[in-house]
Design an enzyme around this catalytic site. Sequence first.
Site: not given
Length: 309
Positions: A217, A219, A248-249
């Site tokens: 990830s 951002g 992110g989840d």
Amino acid sequence: MILTVTLNTALDITYRVRSLRPHASHRVSDVIERPGGKGVNVARVLAALGHEVTVTGFAGGATGQVLREHLSATPGVTDALLPVAGATRRTIAVVDDLSGETTQLNEPGPQISPTEWGLFLDRYEELLAPASAVALSGSLPPGVPVGAYAGLIRTARAFGVPVLLDTSGEPLRRGVAARPDIIKPNSDELAELTGSHDPLRATQDARRRGAHTVVASLGHEGLLAVTPEGRWRATPPARIHGNPTGAGDSAVAALLSGLVEQLPWPDRLARAVALSAATVRTPAAGEFDLAAYEELVGRVAVTGVVSAA
């Protein structure tokens, strides 16, 4: 059924204030209370996508009871949390309406006894049997062995269940060596794991350390994926402003749903970026703006990348 493991569950509380200033009193304009912890957030997003999900981990005390009451009201999510003597933690997110920034305060979590850990391991094996995939997400509460995720990955592999690991620090380092199917670190976690700040080199190095697939990830710049089938960058059409908690989840939920639906990697990554962005537009983790997701998913740019060997 998809299984999500949240060893350090939390009751997520989100406050909204007009402007967050140090050393000042603030009038809270809105309060949102939700069941949380990374794997719980993943489960809620998966359920919203139409998947049957079982949540396991630990919950205890009055806070744990409130968390379970909220969880029981979530369609598509089955509560298989293990009761413990300690109290479930709270996480506090303070959203500054003027700047759009979020400040996060995370409590440490309950002390888990060796007996409670042993009971969890028994339950985990029972839940793996009907699972199509498992997510191991978040921090470890006090008392849980630092190599816990590595052991859980090996158990899942013995059951033939694909496993996604989303954690950081030493639990991530040990977990990667157990050869999970997917890891999803952010750029800081990836740099800590590999010592490299170049995302592509670091992602490839994480694969050499044992991860079958690495999805990093980056951002607001989207995702970088290095898989046995190829390497891709997936970027949103524009920078999305809002509350990043839980983005992110949502990406993990997208990757798991794409795995069990057997989607091609570019489609999985487009879903992950769109869901992450749609989550930023909502006030609380574990939720996403459906209209924003449907509008964004077809506009995510997914391109192949060249090896940094």
